[in-house]
Scaffold this active site. Sequence first.
Site, PDB file in Angstrom:
ATOM      1  N   LYS A  81      -8.507  -1.079   1.060  1.00  0.00           N
ATOM      2  CA  LYS A  81      -9.533  -1.514   2.002  1.00  0.00           C
ATOM      3  C   LYS A  81     -10.325  -2.605   1.318  1.00  0.00           C
ATOM      4  O   LYS A  81     -10.939  -2.398   0.266  1.00  0.00           O
ATOM      5  CB  LYS A  81     -10.454  -0.361   2.411  1.00  0.00           C
ATOM      6  CG  LYS A  81      -9.993   0.341   3.665  1.00  0.00           C
ATOM      7  CD  LYS A  81     -10.174  -0.544   4.877  1.00  0.00           C
ATOM      8  CE  LYS A  81      -9.364  -0.049   6.077  1.00  0.00           C
ATOM      9  NZ  LYS A  81      -8.043  -0.669   6.142  1.00  0.00           N
ATOM     10  N   GLU A 117       0.817  -1.224   0.000  1.00  0.00           N
ATOM     11  CA  GLU A 117       0.000   0.000   0.000  1.00  0.00           C
ATOM     12  C   GLU A 117       0.844   1.265   0.000  1.00  0.00           C
ATOM     13  O   GLU A 117       1.711   1.449   0.853  1.00  0.00           O
ATOM     14  CB  GLU A 117      -0.937   0.009   1.216  1.00  0.00           C
ATOM     15  CG  GLU A 117      -1.861   1.208   1.254  1.00  0.00           C
ATOM     16  CD  GLU A 117      -2.922   1.113   2.340  1.00  0.00           C
ATOM     17  OE1 GLU A 117      -3.746   2.038   2.454  1.00  0.00           O
ATOM     18  OE2 GLU A 117      -2.930   0.097   3.068  1.00  0.00           O
TER      19      GLU A 117
END
Length: 965
Positions: free
Chosen positions: A761, A744
């Site tokens: 997410k 990420e």
Amino acid sequence: MDLEAALYFSPVESPHLASKYSSHSIVSLKTGHFRGWRSTKIRKHRAVQTYVRACRSVDHVKARHHIDASLSSAPFCGSTHEERPIKTLLIDNYDSYTYNLYQILCVVNRVPPEVIKNDELHWEDLQKLLKDGAFDNIVISPGPGSPMCARDIGVCLQVLQECKNIPILGVCLGHQALGFVNGAKVVHAPEPVHGRISEIEHIDCPLFSGIPSGKGSGFQVVRYHSLILDSTSLPEELVPTAWTISSSCISSIQHQSDYEDSQHSFQRPDIWTCEPSRLQNTVKPCAVPDTRISSKNERGMHLAKDISVSSDGGSDRSVTTSDDECKSAVIMAISHRERPHYGVQFHPESIGTSFGKQILENFRDITLSHWQRTKAKMAVTRQIVSEDFHPLDGSLKIPLRMYWEKVEGIVSAAGGSESIFCGLFGEGTAKDTFWLDSALQTGGARFSFMGGRGGKLWKRLTYCLSDKHGSGGGILRIEDSVQVEEKVLDKGFLDFFSRELELYKPSEPDSVGLPFDFWGGFVGYLGYELKVECGARLNQHKSKLPDACYFFIDRFIAVDHLTNDVYAVVLYTDTPDGNLLRETLINGKSVHQDKHKVSIASVSSSSNIASSSNISSQTLLAQLWVRDILQRVHGLAEQGRDMSVERRYSSQLASCSLGSKNTDTHFVIAKSKKQYMEDVQSCLKYIKDGESYELCLTTQLQKRVGSFDALGLYLTLRKMNPAPYAAWLHFGPEEVCICCSSPERFLRLDQNGMIEAKPIKGTIPRGRSHAEDEALRRKLQYSEKDQAENLMIVDLLRNDLGRVCKPGTVHVPSLMAVESYATVHTMVSTIRGIKRSDVTALDCVRASFPGGSMTGAPKLRSMELLDSLECSPRGVYSGSVGFFSVNSAFDLNIVIRTLVIHKGIASLGAGGAIVSLSDPADEYEEMLLKTKAPIKAVSCHEALSNHSSQDIESESLPHALLGLH
């Protein structure tokens, strides 16, 4: 998107920047009538700004003196309402979506709104501004909590009570406040609805002018709320103007190919939030029936069956609603019969709301019509004149030179980037080394950077907060090639770090030809607890690790994974020439000797060695290091040795690791399954009560490993779980090693001012077969829960970027794309914007840190709640690793899937986002899933005898190694 309007102004500062910038520069207008109109009004505008600043500093007497004198001496001058931009007061209820409203209002109003916190000014001070016509209208933001709680709502209730003749729009919490202040009851919704989408029906009142209505119309809105107005308690003064068609929600997105096959036609998100040509996902209906309907809805909705709204707030159109629809509908908007006050329960500023921009345009038109009808003076729209911001003069900066050379196409021959790192910097424990490792080249991760202790500019910074609250600053330790010193930083690390970054002025001509943004600078990490320097009130826990560690890097290697090239770069300060050194280098041990010669045909460089008699000694030293390090890379290629393989399987340090009495068999988790699930239940209660939309709950796992080969562990981890934003860091004296396999990106700023965030997410394990893997990928793609999680964080990151980006530039080129890694599929979105010229690199980080994917939303309230639930500090986990370049560019990851080794203890953080749709048992399993890759790497590295290779490959591995059979 009105990009031309975005050029007319520079928006008001974010709260995080308030201490540094009290105002902003005037940008000259390109339209003639604006130029003349503004020049006559600047004194009045500056008076308002001075007043607000004085109120913030509690100098109320001085404030009132300024406003009285200046407003009276700046008479209103004519301009038609159609020509005039609108000045909005935006009251921020400490929400994480306020600056999404701000960005739209900048474009719609053609001038930035003034943003104040709901407790920033006393009512008496704000009242003075409002009575003197400083603002044309007011927008009350969403926020956590309830309008019945003074801490949550602040001054907003008094604004709604007293400002009877000023147009006001309340959003979510502001909508509930409008109802509450007029006598309506605020109650729990049938269920919490966060990050989910509903279709809306409305009466054709001015706020919804030109917007379709009803099922299949394309009017879909994003909802973030747990509380609603009790429709049975609405007073006569309030009229419901919109409601959900049913209690069912629809899926946030669908894949583009499925969208094209859909028989439904839905409005795409507005152009100000997305680039439609690049949007990967759009909308798909996915009904979720809800049977929890109360009779209150039925009674309340009968009020809206046949109503007319006043000229300020509605139309003559009446709407008929069936009894079946009444039973399931929830009020989504209200208006006051006599005052120009409006409320919407949904979020018009969300990326997933259709016609959101048009709603705010309609509110602008309502404001214009209101002041025309009442013939009152509209607020004078102003620009902020810079008074306090003085960029560091270029002459005061440290001039830096750069020397670099490139060897083409050698990476594979040298064994890859891992072999190059081990061969050049991996000796012993690899003390004081770094490796920003694009182990998996996806999502724009093209380059890797590596290095160790460098030249004269190299130094190491270590910062520790002085107490858990962080209010007293902290202690900074600085070690360079000459000395070690300690400083007390009263204003904290980020303030010092920002000034440190502004000290350097690199030579741009020297960098011509470099394809990457890192020119040298700081490499290291920011720990999660530095949130107290980014708006959080306190830390409940104090980390045992330094809260920030950085090297200043002046010598490094860059690997281009796309072209297979290697770059050697040196950053240095130029000094007068040293003749003896030059003669030694040129006539003695020449770097051009055949023994170490680099093929001229394969080398590009920033200059030619010894090409001028005026070359300084520092330049020659830089050239010497570059040629020497590239010769070593050629040596690896000629020998055909893969140094990483040798290091990974060597017996180096084996006596200190394998079979050591100071090691544990498995990781110990901080909380049991029962405790973790109880924490999830606590999160769900907070969400139900409106305290948060989403909470990223985490925990820590630890294992005593003794003195083992941490670099060998990292090599194992990157082989088993390659990631685009991986990293290795070793800080010697602090005994901190970071083995990071993060997929990420937190935040990136390039040399052109483009800011990018890529939050993750939504996570699901990979399948055992191709068919199962594809089925799981699609399950994640269409999961309503995961879509809701992702949407909430996308809106949060848009808000954070909106604090520091030019109006109208924040957009979402990729929404909820699924990316696949060794053990998991993840849902990833991309948010971008253009940085304003008056903010620094650290201002961008301060506005967004910690990453929203690790906190939840609203961020500040969510971090408080998480601190009360979690039993230990997060430390490096949830923080960020990356670089800050001397050219103001930076690239930072989110620290997840990461092992942190400190004083013989390996720590691993893991968690997940809790939303209203979360199941406690599922959340516990997802948390364990995220530990699988790091734990598996430790198991393989230590070759645990009690686990076979089948155990290592099994899905139950985390349970086994945690002792959770």
